[in-house]
Design a protein around this motif. Sequence first.
Motif, PDB file in Angstrom:
ATOM      1  N   UNK A 189     -15.116 -26.176  -4.709  1.00  0.00           N
ATOM      2  CA  UNK A 189     -14.078 -26.526  -3.745  1.00  0.00           C
ATOM      3  C   UNK A 189     -12.704 -25.774  -4.113  1.00  0.00           C
ATOM      4  N   UNK A 190     -12.658 -25.514  -5.577  1.00  0.00           N
ATOM      5  CA  UNK A 190     -11.229 -24.843  -5.898  1.00  0.00           C
ATOM      6  C   UNK A 190     -11.469 -23.168  -5.513  1.00  0.00           C
ATOM      7  N   UNK A 191     -12.800 -22.827  -5.673  1.00  0.00           N
ATOM      8  CA  UNK A 191     -13.108 -21.442  -5.222  1.00  0.00           C
ATOM      9  C   UNK A 191     -12.721 -21.323  -3.509  1.00  0.00           C
ATOM     10  N   UNK A 192     -13.074 -22.060  -2.719  1.00  0.00           N
ATOM     11  CA  UNK A 192     -12.930 -22.121  -1.399  1.00  0.00           C
ATOM     12  C   UNK A 192     -11.515 -22.497  -1.046  1.00  0.00           C
ATOM     13  N   UNK A 193     -10.661 -23.339  -1.749  1.00  0.00           N
ATOM     14  CA  UNK A 193      -9.433 -23.201  -1.470  1.00  0.00           C
ATOM     15  C   UNK A 193      -8.671 -22.034  -1.960  1.00  0.00           C
ATOM     16  N   UNK A 194      -9.079 -21.209  -2.798  1.00  0.00           N
ATOM     17  CA  UNK A 194      -8.388 -19.969  -3.123  1.00  0.00           C
ATOM     18  C   UNK A 194      -8.728 -19.009  -2.163  1.00  0.00           C
ATOM     19  N   UNK A 195      -9.793 -18.997  -1.475  1.00  0.00           N
ATOM     20  CA  UNK A 195     -10.247 -18.076  -0.606  1.00  0.00           C
ATOM     21  C   UNK A 195      -9.782 -18.163   0.678  1.00  0.00           C
ATOM     22  N   UNK A 196      -9.754 -19.492   1.019  1.00  0.00           N
ATOM     23  CA  UNK A 196      -9.140 -19.746   2.432  1.00  0.00           C
ATOM     24  C   UNK A 196      -7.694 -19.790   2.537  1.00  0.00           C
ATOM     25  N   UNK A 197      -6.897 -20.343   1.655  1.00  0.00           N
ATOM     26  CA  UNK A 197      -5.426 -20.569   1.852  1.00  0.00           C
ATOM     27  C   UNK A 197      -4.859 -19.507   0.801  1.00  0.00           C
TER      28      UNK A 197
END
Length: 62
Positions: free
Chosen positions: A35-43
Amino acid sequence: MKKKLYRSRTDKKIAGICGGIAEYFDVDSTLVRLAWVLFCLLGGSGVLAYIIAFFIVPRRRY
């Protein structure tokens, strides 16, 4: 007993933030890391949030 958020001393890759969040919410740390990686990539603000959490969330003493 009141739950408190701490950086994990045992389940850590960089600073223990994701491991501590996983312990607090009683979920698998791999899910929190994904979830943290997705948060970094998306936002893009995930890296900044991780750095801020590193300074705000205390390290577990034991």
